[in-house]
Design an enzyme around this catalytic site. Structure first.
Site, PDB file in Angstrom:
ATOM      1  N   ASP A   1       1.110  -1.574   0.203  1.00  0.00           N
ATOM      2  CA  ASP A   1      -0.217   0.002   0.512  1.00  0.00           C
ATOM      3  C   ASP A   1       0.520   0.996  -0.084  1.00  0.00           C
ATOM      4  O   ASP A   1       2.226   1.125   0.583  1.00  0.00           O
ATOM      5  CB  ASP A   1      -0.740   0.510   1.349  1.00  0.00           C
TER       6      ASP A   1
ATOM      7  N   ASP B   1       4.412   2.447  -3.462  1.00  0.00           N
ATOM      8  CA  ASP B   1       3.319   3.122  -4.943  1.00  0.00           C
ATOM      9  C   ASP B   1       3.546   2.755  -5.789  1.00  0.00           C
ATOM     10  O   ASP B   1       4.698   2.199  -6.391  1.00  0.00           O
ATOM     11  CB  ASP B   1       3.717   5.126  -5.139  1.00  0.00           C
ATOM     12  N   VAL B   2       2.082   2.257  -7.229  1.00  0.00           N
ATOM     13  CA  VAL B   2       3.026   0.843  -8.070  1.00  0.00           C
ATOM     14  C   VAL B   2       2.280   2.112  -8.966  1.00  0.00           C
ATOM     15  O   VAL B   2       3.149   0.990  -9.984  1.00  0.00           O
ATOM     16  CB  VAL B   2       1.063   0.944  -7.984  1.00  0.00           C
TER      17      VAL B   2
ATOM     18  N   TYR C   1     -11.648   7.833 -15.107  1.00  0.00           N
ATOM     19  CA  TYR C   1     -11.413   6.651 -13.965  1.00  0.00           C
ATOM     20  C   TYR C   1     -11.756   5.644 -15.663  1.00  0.00           C
ATOM     21  O   TYR C   1     -11.471   4.395 -15.500  1.00  0.00           O
ATOM     22  CB  TYR C   1     -12.505   6.543 -12.755  1.00  0.00           C
TER      23      TYR C   1
END
Length: 265
Positions: free
Chosen positions: A51, A77-78, A169
């Site tokens: 996360d 942080d992906v 989104y």
């Protein structure tokens, strides 16, 4: 610790995997990701909680360990490929190769289409699409080497029906659905299944924050629009993830499994 038998899912493969599969869940410190972490740990999987909030991820890992499960945590942080690979090295050192990847980290955005800024567009795409790409691409080599894997992406019902006021989104989650289908075809013969869950009407901290900002109606109004008459929970999503990651779901790949109370059919 036991490791999976190569080639599971093929003719002659064992009916069940050995206990203690290694599962990585992104966005695992809250909402649906939190429920998924607890559910997989509850069936004996070794869970890596990733996360962007590292302290929250560690709290979840501690909760799992306190309940008798096995977990580790990392601040990730992906959108940062280097951070993803560093966290993966930690998983390898503590647990071994990754067998399950669930990409639950996500970012929502609301704005009229003509008011979406370049910064907002790129940030939502970066988290939802590029983040999924980074994490799946990093974990695939482990699954290929083991001859078995389960990948579950978390998309959105917005990608199925279209949602005005959040086109960035919707676009990012629609791309996740397309990516999932392509990955499923590319790796089906290698013992890896790839499916996506597009939730709708799930009561999460993200949805409550959107309600507080005036971007979503309250729970009572939302529930009236759902055929089953109530909102879903993170546990509902987690149950679907547990199934898709099971041996029983080995013949299911490239599918869009709506967990939505009948709101999208």
């Amino acid at each position: 610790m036991n490791s999976p038998t190569p080639g599971a899912g093929a003719p002659g493969a064992p009916a069940e995997r050995a206990a203690g599969r290694v599962a990585v869940i992104t966005g695992g410190a809250s909402g649906m990701g939190l429920s998924i972490c607890h559910a997989l740990a509850g069936i004996g999987d070794r869970v890596a909680v990733w996360d962007i909030d590292g302290a929250a991820a560690e709290r979840v890992a501690e909760e799992i360990r306190a309940a008798g499960g096995t977990a580790t945590a990392a601040e990730v942080d992906v959108t940062d490929r280097a951070a993803v690979h560093e966290a993966l090295r930690k998983v390898h050192a503590e647990f071994g190769p990754v067998q399950i990847m669930v990409t639950s980290a996500g970012l929502v955005g609301f704005a009229p289409f003509t008011e979406i800024t370049d910064e907002a567009w790129h940030r939502v795409i970066d988290v939802n699409l590029h983040g999924t790409f980074h994490c799946v691409q990093a974990s695939i080599p482990d699954m290929l080497a083991g001859g078995w894997g389960r990948i579950v992406t978390i998309s959105s019902s917005s990608a199925q029906r279209g949602s005005p006021g959040m086109i960035h989104y919707t676009a990012s989650k629609g791309a996740v659905v397309a990516m999932t289908k392509g990955l499923a075809r590319e790796y089906a013969s290698r013992g890896i299944t790839v499916n996506t869950i597009p939730p709708s009407g799930i009561d999460t901290p993200m949805s409550r924050n959107s309600q507080a900002a005036g971007n979503l109606p309250d729970n009572e109004v939302m529930a009236k629009a759902i055929p089953v008459g109530h909102l879903g929970t993170g546990e509902d999503i987690a149950a679907a993830v547990v199934f898709l990651c099971s041996e029983q779901a080995g013949y299911i790949t490239g599918q869009v499994l709506g967990v939505n109370g009948g709101s999208v059919i």
